[in-house]
Design a protein around this motif. Structure first.
Motif, mmCIF file in Angstrom:
data_model
loop_
_atom_site.group_PDB
_atom_site.id
_atom_site.type_symbol
_atom_site.label_atom_id
_atom_site.label_comp_id
_atom_site.label_asym_id
_atom_site.label_seq_id
_atom_site.Cartn_x
_atom_site.Cartn_y
_atom_site.Cartn_z
ATOM 1 N N LEU A 1 31.275 34.573 57.059
ATOM 2 C CA LEU A 1 30.001 35.124 56.613
ATOM 3 C C LEU A 1 30.291 36.243 55.628
ATOM 4 O O LEU A 1 31.108 37.125 55.900
ATOM 5 C CB LEU A 1 29.200 35.667 57.799
ATOM 6 N N VAL A 2 29.616 36.207 54.478
ATOM 7 C CA VAL A 2 29.816 37.213 53.438
ATOM 8 C C VAL A 2 28.531 38.002 53.264
ATOM 9 O O VAL A 2 27.444 37.418 53.139
ATOM 10 C CB VAL A 2 30.217 36.568 52.096
ATOM 11 N N ILE A 3 28.632 39.326 53.276
ATOM 12 C CA ILE A 3 27.487 40.193 53.023
ATOM 13 C C ILE A 3 27.899 41.254 52.011
ATOM 14 O O ILE A 3 29.080 41.459 51.748
ATOM 15 C CB ILE A 3 26.960 40.864 54.308
ATOM 16 N N GLY A 4 26.912 41.943 51.455
ATOM 17 C CA GLY A 4 27.184 43.010 50.515
ATOM 18 C C GLY A 4 26.948 44.374 51.133
ATOM 19 O O GLY A 4 26.068 44.539 51.984
ATOM 20 N N ALA A 5 27.757 45.358 50.737
ATOM 21 C CA ALA A 5 27.540 46.744 51.150
ATOM 22 C C ALA A 5 26.684 47.434 50.109
ATOM 23 O O ALA A 5 26.772 47.136 48.922
ATOM 24 C CB ALA A 5 28.878 47.471 51.305
ATOM 25 N N HIS A 6 25.867 48.354 50.541
ATOM 26 C CA HIS A 6 24.997 49.077 49.633
ATOM 27 C C HIS A 6 25.692 50.308 49.087
ATOM 28 O O HIS A 6 26.748 50.714 49.564
ATOM 29 C CB HIS A 6 23.688 49.453 50.336
ATOM 30 N N GLY A 7 25.120 50.900 48.074
ATOM 31 C CA GLY A 7 25.805 51.928 47.309
ATOM 32 C C GLY A 7 25.922 53.278 47.965
ATOM 33 O O GLY A 7 26.824 54.035 47.661
ATOM 34 N N ARG A 8 25.031 53.657 48.859
ATOM 35 C CA ARG A 8 25.057 55.003 49.429
ATOM 36 C C ARG A 8 25.426 54.955 50.899
ATOM 37 O O ARG A 8 24.704 54.403 51.707
ATOM 38 C CB ARG A 8 23.696 55.689 49.264
ATOM 39 N N GLY A 9 26.584 55.521 51.213
ATOM 40 C CA GLY A 9 26.973 55.639 52.609
ATOM 41 C C GLY A 9 27.525 54.379 53.225
ATOM 42 O O GLY A 9 27.842 54.356 54.396
ATOM 43 N N GLY A 10 27.632 53.304 52.440
ATOM 44 C CA GLY A 10 28.224 52.091 52.961
ATOM 45 C C GLY A 10 27.258 51.303 53.828
ATOM 46 O O GLY A 10 26.056 51.519 53.845
ATOM 47 N N LEU A 11 27.809 50.366 54.558
ATOM 48 C CA LEU A 11 27.003 49.412 55.304
ATOM 49 C C LEU A 11 26.166 50.059 56.393
ATOM 50 O O LEU A 11 25.037 49.686 56.625
ATOM 51 C CB LEU A 11 27.942 48.363 55.919
ATOM 52 N N ARG A 12 26.691 51.062 57.072
ATOM 53 C CA ARG A 12 25.990 51.563 58.260
ATOM 54 C C ARG A 12 24.627 52.158 57.927
ATOM 55 O O ARG A 12 23.636 51.886 58.584
ATOM 56 C CB ARG A 12 26.873 52.594 58.984
ATOM 57 N N THR A 13 24.549 52.999 56.884
ATOM 58 C CA THR A 13 23.261 53.589 56.565
ATOM 59 C C THR A 13 22.330 52.584 55.923
ATOM 60 O O THR A 13 21.111 52.688 56.037
ATOM 61 C CB THR A 13 23.438 54.782 55.617
ATOM 62 N N ALA A 14 22.888 51.562 55.217
ATOM 63 C CA ALA A 14 22.043 50.579 54.566
ATOM 64 C C ALA A 14 21.350 49.688 55.587
ATOM 65 O O ALA A 14 20.233 49.252 55.384
ATOM 66 C CB ALA A 14 22.875 49.729 53.606
ATOM 67 N N LEU A 15 22.017 49.386 56.696
ATOM 68 C CA LEU A 15 21.467 48.450 57.653
ATOM 69 C C LEU A 15 20.910 49.126 58.898
ATOM 70 O O LEU A 15 20.373 48.465 59.765
ATOM 71 C CB LEU A 15 22.541 47.429 58.029
ATOM 72 N N LEU A 16 21.046 50.422 58.990
ATOM 73 C CA LEU A 16 20.362 51.226 59.984
ATOM 74 C C LEU A 16 20.740 50.896 61.428
ATOM 75 O O LEU A 16 20.316 49.897 61.990
ATOM 76 C CB LEU A 16 18.832 51.112 59.820
ATOM 77 N N GLY A 17 21.512 51.777 62.020
ATOM 78 C CA GLY A 17 21.752 51.758 63.446
ATOM 79 C C GLY A 17 22.318 50.478 63.997
ATOM 80 O O GLY A 17 23.340 49.980 63.551
ATOM 81 N N SER A 18 21.621 49.928 64.985
ATOM 82 C CA SER A 18 22.140 48.780 65.715
ATOM 83 C C SER A 18 22.299 47.548 64.840
ATOM 84 O O SER A 18 23.132 46.685 65.120
ATOM 85 C CB SER A 18 21.207 48.445 66.889
ATOM 86 N N THR A 19 21.519 47.439 63.759
ATOM 87 C CA THR A 19 21.638 46.275 62.878
ATOM 88 C C THR A 19 23.013 46.233 62.225
ATOM 89 O O THR A 19 23.687 45.204 62.224
ATOM 90 C CB THR A 19 20.543 46.300 61.797
ATOM 91 N N GLY A 20 23.433 47.360 61.678
ATOM 92 C CA GLY A 20 24.748 47.406 61.060
ATOM 93 C C GLY A 20 25.861 47.165 62.061
ATOM 94 O O GLY A 20 26.824 46.454 61.781
ATOM 95 N N ARG A 21 25.720 47.744 63.247
ATOM 96 C CA ARG A 21 26.745 47.544 64.258
ATOM 97 C C ARG A 21 26.811 46.073 64.686
ATOM 98 O O ARG A 21 27.876 45.540 64.976
ATOM 99 C CB ARG A 21 26.442 48.423 65.474
ATOM 100 N N THR A 22 25.667 45.427 64.719
ATOM 101 C CA THR A 22 25.652 44.022 65.086
ATOM 102 C C THR A 22 26.439 43.191 64.087
ATOM 103 O O THR A 22 27.218 42.310 64.467
ATOM 104 C CB THR A 22 24.207 43.504 65.173
ATOM 105 N N LEU A 23 26.271 43.448 62.810
ATOM 106 C CA LEU A 23 26.988 42.671 61.805
ATOM 107 C C LEU A 23 28.473 42.996 61.781
ATOM 108 O O LEU A 23 29.301 42.111 61.598
ATOM 109 C CB LEU A 23 26.378 42.923 60.423
ATOM 110 N N ILE A 24 28.827 44.258 61.962
ATOM 111 C CA ILE A 24 30.243 44.619 61.929
ATOM 112 C C ILE A 24 30.979 44.055 63.136
ATOM 113 O O ILE A 24 32.112 43.586 63.012
ATOM 114 C CB ILE A 24 30.407 46.156 61.871
#
Length: 289
Positions: free
Chosen positions: A250-273
């Motif tokens: 699975l390929v996703i993109g990271a956003h420009g500010r603060g990386g993946l965690r702040t872009a996907l907010l809380g549990s959502t980012g942790r779920t993908l990682i």
């Protein structure tokens, strides 16, 4: 990927998934005709045993760590060459904080591969922080997080990409097409709309058209890659994690500010990682390149 970057880099540890990550990284290096760099980070006492105290506990512990690291690197190198005898493989011992050492080493890498165990459901939010959390989305190269070896996934399973809007999606789509092309498999582009769009046929159809147009240029560059596009409704992380069940990666993109965690907010980012069923590849944020 950036042609100036020199190799596929992976961390070698004594954790259970390390061997699988080495195999996965060796496959990627062979596909891309790049060298493989194996890096082991010692986190105990200084990397060089202290000459002044040959009988001390620190000397004995440092000597043990040094020998253990050399053994791990040698075994990982033998493993990679067993799979790909023609591969150029280098081994690098280092000491310090793993995330910091890996960040510096990845500055010249084409891809960083890390072992990352899967944590299902709520466990993904409470999983202990590791190198994956510290590095994903913050490096100038893509980061691949390799899970336990999947069972029942065929060799021709497609690459899945989360196509959730520019500019992160463009980097992810570029990387996903390349991955599918190199592996000789198809590509599934998934765009997730929020629950409020359920039943709004005109919105979903417009989304399908937009997605098709965004993929057009990539289809021309990679005419041999069979592409399927899916527009689904639900929570983005949950839907992408579901799509990863039958994927090569699975390929996703990271956003420009603060990386993946702040872009996907809380549990959502942790779920993908921590929660995908297949390897997760995170394309670098535009500002990190």
């Amino acid at each position: 990927m950036d042609g100036k970057r020199d190799a596929v880099l992976t961390e070698v540890t004594d954790r259970p998934l390390s061997g699988h990550a080495v195999r996965w990284a060796a496959d990627e290096a062979a596909l891309r005709r790049l060298p493989l760099r194996l890096l082991h980070v010692r986190t105990g006492p200084a990397s060089t045993p202290p000459d002044t105290e040959p009988g001390s506990r620190a000397h004995s512990w440092a000597t043990h760590l040094h020998a253990r690291g050399e053994t791990l690197l040698r075994e990982a190198r033998d493993q990679a060459l067993h799979e790909h005898p023609e591969l150029e493989v280098t081994t690098e011992p280092a000491s310090g904080r793993p995330a910091r050492v890996l960040r510096e080493a990845a500055a010249s890498a084409s891809l960083l591969v890390l072992a990352a165990p899967r944590h299902a459901g709520a466990d993904s939010f409470f999983a202990p922080r590791d190198e994956a959390d510290a590095l994903a989305g913050h490096l100038p190269c893509p980061v691949a997080l390799v899970r336990e070896p999947p069972s029942g996934v065929p060799d021709d399973a497609p690459v899945v990409v989360g196509a959730d809007g520019p500019p992160p999606a463009r980097a992810a789509v570029d990387l996903a097409f390349e991955e599918a092309f190199l592996r000789g498999v198809g590509l599934v582009a998934v765009l997730v709309r929020g629950p409020r769009d359920a039943g709004r046929a005109e919105v979903l159809e417009e989304t399908r058209v937009d997605l098709s147009e965004s993929l057009a240029g990539h289809r021309e560059r990679y005419p041999g890659v069979e592409v399927r596009q899916d527009v689904v409704v639900g929570d983005p992380a949950a839907m992408l994690a579901l799509a990863s069940r039958d994927a090569r990666c699975l390929v996703i993109g990271a956003h420009g500010r603060g990386g993946l965690r702040t872009a996907l907010l809380g549990s959502t980012g942790r779920t993908l990682i921590h929660g995908t069923y297949c390897p997760l590849i995170i394309a670098p944020a535009p500002s990190a390149r």
